[in-house]
Design a protein around this motif. Structure first.
Motif, PDB file in Angstrom:
ATOM      1  N   THR A 237     -17.822   6.129   1.713  1.00  0.00           N
ATOM      2  CA  THR A 237     -19.089   5.713   0.317  1.00  0.00           C
ATOM      3  C   THR A 237     -18.083   5.761  -0.791  1.00  0.00           C
ATOM      4  OG1 THR A 237     -20.772   7.415   2.362  1.00  0.00           O
ATOM      5  CG2 THR A 237     -21.409   6.952   0.182  1.00  0.00           C
ATOM      6  N   GLN A 241     -16.203   0.418  -1.354  1.00  0.00           N
ATOM      7  CA  GLN A 241     -17.486   0.249  -0.334  1.00  0.00           C
ATOM      8  C   GLN A 241     -19.068  -0.089  -1.404  1.00  0.00           C
ATOM      9  OE1 GLN A 241     -19.099   3.364   2.345  1.00  0.00           O
ATOM     10  NE2 GLN A 241     -20.684   2.459   2.093  1.00  0.00           N
ATOM     11  N   ILE A 242     -18.588   1.129  -2.147  1.00  0.00           N
ATOM     12  CA  ILE A 242     -19.898   0.986  -2.677  1.00  0.00           C
ATOM     13  C   ILE A 242     -19.756  -0.468  -4.393  1.00  0.00           C
ATOM     14  CG2 ILE A 242     -21.438   2.172  -4.936  1.00  0.00           C
ATOM     15  CD1 ILE A 242     -21.273   2.900  -2.469  1.00  0.00           C
ATOM     16  N   MET A 270     -19.051   5.944   9.604  1.00  0.00           N
ATOM     17  CA  MET A 270     -19.773   7.081   8.534  1.00  0.00           C
ATOM     18  C   MET A 270     -20.002   8.291   9.419  1.00  0.00           C
ATOM     19  SD  MET A 270     -22.680   5.799   6.167  1.00  0.00           S
ATOM     20  CE  MET A 270     -21.510   5.531   5.074  1.00  0.00           C
ATOM     21  N   GLU A 274     -24.335  11.062   5.998  1.00  0.00           N
ATOM     22  CA  GLU A 274     -23.886   9.969   4.595  1.00  0.00           C
ATOM     23  C   GLU A 274     -24.995   8.780   4.965  1.00  0.00           C
ATOM     24  OE1 GLU A 274     -19.921   9.521   2.596  1.00  0.00           O
ATOM     25  OE2 GLU A 274     -19.526  10.621   4.102  1.00  0.00           O
ATOM     26  N   ASN A 278     -26.829   6.561   2.282  1.00  0.00           N
ATOM     27  CA  ASN A 278     -26.531   4.542   2.159  1.00  0.00           C
ATOM     28  C   ASN A 278     -27.304   3.494   2.182  1.00  0.00           C
ATOM     29  OD1 ASN A 278     -23.103   3.992   2.910  1.00  0.00           O
ATOM     30  ND2 ASN A 278     -23.329   6.130   2.984  1.00  0.00           N
TER      31      ASN A 278
END
Length: 435
Positions: A237, A241-242, A270, A274, A278
């Protein structure tokens, strides 16, 4: 009626034979299925040239599917062993196979798999490029990358992983936000290297319309790869990644405009807390497209047991929106899996998928469990074995430790709770101490 892809047919209100097959398997209304394919919320990967395909759907409201990775490498290049894995995976009802062969002329392996594989087949074309052209990665041209993609479509591959979201902007963001494990995606790292060595944009991002043209031609689904997926819980996160996920959402809309089906790939490694967020982010940013996750592995300290760390994360991910689980074996991070590793990985992933299907209310999911519970209450061992996800292992355990009385097991004997309740409720004598 003429149509180019499953999505094109769905938008034209055409019910294809693949839609009919999926609706029957899932026990859902075919018109509902068609509408969700038209919206992109369900994908039916079905290349026009995969003649023996037994179509499956991936996405909203359907059973969670699993994928099995296999393929030859330079260190383990026994093609027959990998083909035996394909046969076993199919027998174990895996819905998808990915040929990740990355050594030599992999076309032969790919065609042999397609000859025997009714499951949907996926590949990562960039793995094939170095061997296909017998030249170093840096020297492969943009045209050559796309020729490999075209060859995979021509051969009959149903879905291809393309890391189109790793553009120059994402690369610069990655450099500014250093990670513990950098880029762990094999395809993503190869593209990153090609971009850096040539000082060029990602060809699959820059020429995305060219990719769509090929995929539309063969009705190949694009599995938009997550080059920046976290390879450790520390990197999950994060901005890289985002940022990539936002780009994948934009590319998804462009693909749908060309009637090309899309699956989004996701993490990775992960922490448990989280995962739910996600899954929500993916569905929001990628407009409800089917989500395909590798795990996620919920801890980094269990090499040799990562089929377990993955199954834990996979069950949670699928509960909150993931539609497709890539299996992970005990050999993850360590070696090419053998046949036994593959079996363990498939079972672990199937447990995760089914547990999630119960939680998200997939039609009929609980019926299987209820049938098993009734067999247990009835002490009906044969029915229990037949209902088991893996009938071989429980039967082997039973035969290895035979109880004195057939209506119990060697753990509880005549103190078995099921035996006790059955006898008392039937008005029978319990006789724990007497023969």
């Amino acid at each position: 009626m003429n149509y180019t892809t499953q999505m094109d047919a769905a938008k034209r209100n055409i019910i294809t034979k693949e839609m009919e097959a999926v609706a029957k398997k899932e026990n859902i209304d075919v018109e509902l299925l068609r509408s969700l394919v038209a919206e992109g919320k369900i994908a039916i990967p079905a290349n026009k040239n995969h003649k023996n395909l037994d179509a499956e759907g991936v996405g909203q409201g359907l059973r969670t599917k699993i994928n099995v990775n296999l393929g030859i490498s330079k260190d383990c290049c026994d093609m027959e062993k990998e083909l035996e894995k394909v046969r076993v995976a199919i027998d174990m009802k895996a819905e998808a196979i990915m040929d990740l062969s990355n050594y030599g002329k992999t076309e032969g392996m790919r065609k042999k798999i397609l000859d025997i594989c009714p499951a949907m087949l996926g590949t990562v074309p960039i793995y094939d490029a170095v061997g296909f052209y017998d030249k170093e990665l840096k020297d492969i041209t943009v045209d050559e990358f796309f020729k490999v993609v075209e060859k995979h479509g021509e051969d009959g591959v149903d879905f291809i992983t393309i890391h189109a979201g790793l553009n120059r902007e994402a690369v610069e963001l990655l450099k500014r936000n250093r990670r513990l494990t950098h880029i762990v995606s094999r395809g993503g790292s190869l593209l990153f290297a090609w971009m850096e060595l040539n000082n060029k944009e990602n060809p699959f991002f820059e020429h995305f319309d060219r990719l769509l043209e090929i995929c539309e031609k063969y009705d190949m689904t694009i599995s938009l790869g997550d080059a920046c997926r976290p390879g450790s819980i520390n990197d999950a996160t994060d901005p890289c990644q985002i940022k990539e996920l936002i780009t994948l959402g934009e590319l998804t809309k462009r693909a749908w405009e060309r009637n090309v089906q899309v699956i989004i790939e996701g993490p990775g490694h992960m922490a448990l807390d989280e995962i739910q967020a996600n899954m929500l982010l993916e569905k929001k940013l990628c407009h409800g497209a089917p989500f395909y996750v590798l795990g996620p592995l919920v801890t980094d300290i269990a090499p040799g047991y990562d089929h377990i760390t993955s199954a834990i994360g996979g069950a949670i991910a699928a509960t909150y929106g993931a539609d497709f689980l890539c299996y992970v074996t005990p050999a993850e991070h360590l070696k090419l899996p053998d046949l036994d590793d593959m079996r363990e990985g498939i079972i672990a992933s199937k447990i995760a998928a089914h547990a999630a299907d119960i939680a998200k209310g997939v039609k009929g999911a609980r019926d299987w469990d209820n049938a098993m519970s009734k067999a247990r209450a009835d002490l009906d061992w044969e029915t229990m074995f037949n209902l088991a996800l893996d009938p071989v292992k429980p039967r082997k355990y039973r035969e290895a430790s035979t109880p004195e009385h057939s209506d119990s097991c060697t753990m509880c004997g005549k103190m078995c709770s099921m035996r006790t309740m059955k006898k008392v409720l039937n008005g029978e004598d319990l006789n724990i101490l007497r023969d």
